[in-house]
Write a protein that holds these residues in place. Structure first.
Motif, PDB file in Angstrom:
ATOM      1  N   ILE A  73    -144.210  86.484 -31.871  1.00 17.61           N
ATOM      2  CA  ILE A  73    -145.088  86.140 -31.196  1.00 17.61           C
ATOM      3  C   ILE A  73    -146.419  86.419 -30.961  1.00 17.61           C
ATOM      4  O   ILE A  73    -146.664  86.971 -31.393  1.00 17.61           O
ATOM      5  N   PHE A  74    -146.763  85.659 -29.844  1.00 22.08           N
ATOM      6  CA  PHE A  74    -148.445  85.611 -29.692  1.00 22.08           C
ATOM      7  C   PHE A  74    -148.415  85.810 -28.212  1.00 22.08           C
ATOM      8  O   PHE A  74    -148.065  84.902 -27.709  1.00 22.08           O
ATOM      9  N   LEU A  75    -149.503  86.715 -27.842  1.00 19.72           N
ATOM     10  CA  LEU A  75    -149.948  86.573 -26.103  1.00 19.72           C
ATOM     11  C   LEU A  75    -151.283  86.748 -26.282  1.00 19.72           C
ATOM     12  O   LEU A  75    -152.173  87.231 -26.630  1.00 19.72           O
ATOM     13  N   THR A  76    -151.828  86.225 -25.339  1.00 16.39           N
ATOM     14  CA  THR A  76    -153.171  86.331 -24.667  1.00 16.39           C
ATOM     15  C   THR A  76    -154.224  87.272 -24.699  1.00 16.39           C
ATOM     16  O   THR A  76    -153.289  88.519 -24.342  1.00 16.39           O
ATOM     17  N   ALA A  77    -155.042  87.708 -25.131  1.00 20.44           N
ATOM     18  CA  ALA A  77    -156.007  89.178 -25.804  1.00 20.44           C
ATOM     19  C   ALA A  77    -156.505  89.677 -24.033  1.00 20.44           C
ATOM     20  O   ALA A  77    -156.102  90.846 -24.882  1.00 20.44           O
ATOM     21  N   ARG A  78    -156.277  89.318 -22.792  1.00 22.40           N
ATOM     22  CA  ARG A  78    -156.797  89.894 -22.019  1.00 22.40           C
ATOM     23  C   ARG A  78    -155.308  90.989 -21.365  1.00 22.40           C
ATOM     24  O   ARG A  78    -155.599  91.460 -20.959  1.00 22.40           O
ATOM     25  N   LEU A  79    -154.225  90.044 -22.009  1.00 17.82           N
ATOM     26  CA  LEU A  79    -153.059  90.924 -21.390  1.00 17.82           C
ATOM     27  C   LEU A  79    -152.736  91.827 -22.129  1.00 17.82           C
ATOM     28  O   LEU A  79    -151.656  92.646 -22.624  1.00 17.82           O
ATOM     29  N   HIS A  80    -153.305  92.353 -23.308  1.00 21.31           N
ATOM     30  CA  HIS A  80    -152.991  93.290 -24.399  1.00 21.31           C
ATOM     31  C   HIS A  80    -152.532  94.216 -24.081  1.00 21.31           C
ATOM     32  O   HIS A  80    -153.434  94.404 -23.322  1.00 21.31           O
TER      33      HIS A  80
END
Length: 157
Positions: A73-80
Motif C-alpha cells: 500500500i501507499f497513501l499521499t503523505a498529507r493523510l499519513h
C-alpha cells in the motif's frame, strides 16, 4: 469489486487515476519507500470522500501447501497518520480471509518504516523476521532491509 472500510473505499483503478497515483508515489515521503510501478492496472485505488488518495494491491500464492496472500500500500503523505492506511489494509485483509479463503497474509515494509509497521500491527500483523538487503533504494542505490510480517486469520482485528 468494491470494498468498504470504516473510512476508505477500495475500488479498481480507473482511467485517469494513474496521473493522481503517479503524483502521490513521487511525493518525497512516499518515494522514500516506493518506486513508481510499471502499471496500476492490478491495484485498487484507495478513495476517501470521493478522492483517490493512494493505492493498495495484493498477490496470491495458490499452491495448496503454501497458500497465502500478500499486501502492499501507499497513501499521499498529507493523510499519513490518520488511520486510513490501517483501515485500507484491514479492509483488504478481511476480504482476503473471508472471501478468498486465505488463512495467512504477509506484508513486508522497509525495516526503517516505523509508521507503516505501527499501522500494520494495529491490523494484527506480527513481525516474523528481518530480510537483510531486501530492497534496492532507488534514491541511494543501496540495498535496505525489509521486515517480514504476517497475520493469521484468527489474529485479524
Amino acid at each position: 469489486m468494491e470494498l468498504r472500510g470504516d473510512k476508505v473505499l477500495l475500488r479498481p483503478v480507473a482511467r485517469g487515476d494513474g496521473e493522481v497515483l503517479d503524483r502521490i508515489v513521487r511525493e518525497p515521503e512516499v518515494a522514500a519507500w516506493w518506486s513508481p510501478p510499471e502499471s496500476y492496472e492490478r491495484m485498487l485505488a484507495v478513495v476517501v470522500e470521493g478522492e483517490v488518495v493512494g493505492a493498495i494491491q495484493f498477490h496470491e500464492e495458490t499452491k495448496t501447501e503454501y497458500r497465502h496472500a500478500g499486501i502492499d500500500i501507499f497513501l499521499t503523505a498529507r493523510l499519513h497518520g490518520k488511520g486510513l492506511g490501517t483501515d485500507a489494509v484491514r479492509t483488504l485483509a478481511r476480504w482476503l480471509v473471508r472471501e478468498r479463503g486465505h488463512h495467512r497474509l504477509v506484508i513486508d515494509p522497509a525495516a526503517a518504516n516505523a509508521a507503516a509497521i505501527r499501522s500494520y500491527r494495529k491490523v494484527g500483523f506480527q513481525p516474523v523476521g528481518v530480510m537483510r538487503a531486501y530492497w534496492l533504494d532507488h534514491r541511494t542505490g543501496l540495498w535496505q532491509d525489509g521486515l517480514l510480517m504476517d497475520l493469521l486469520a484468527e489474529d485479524l482485528s
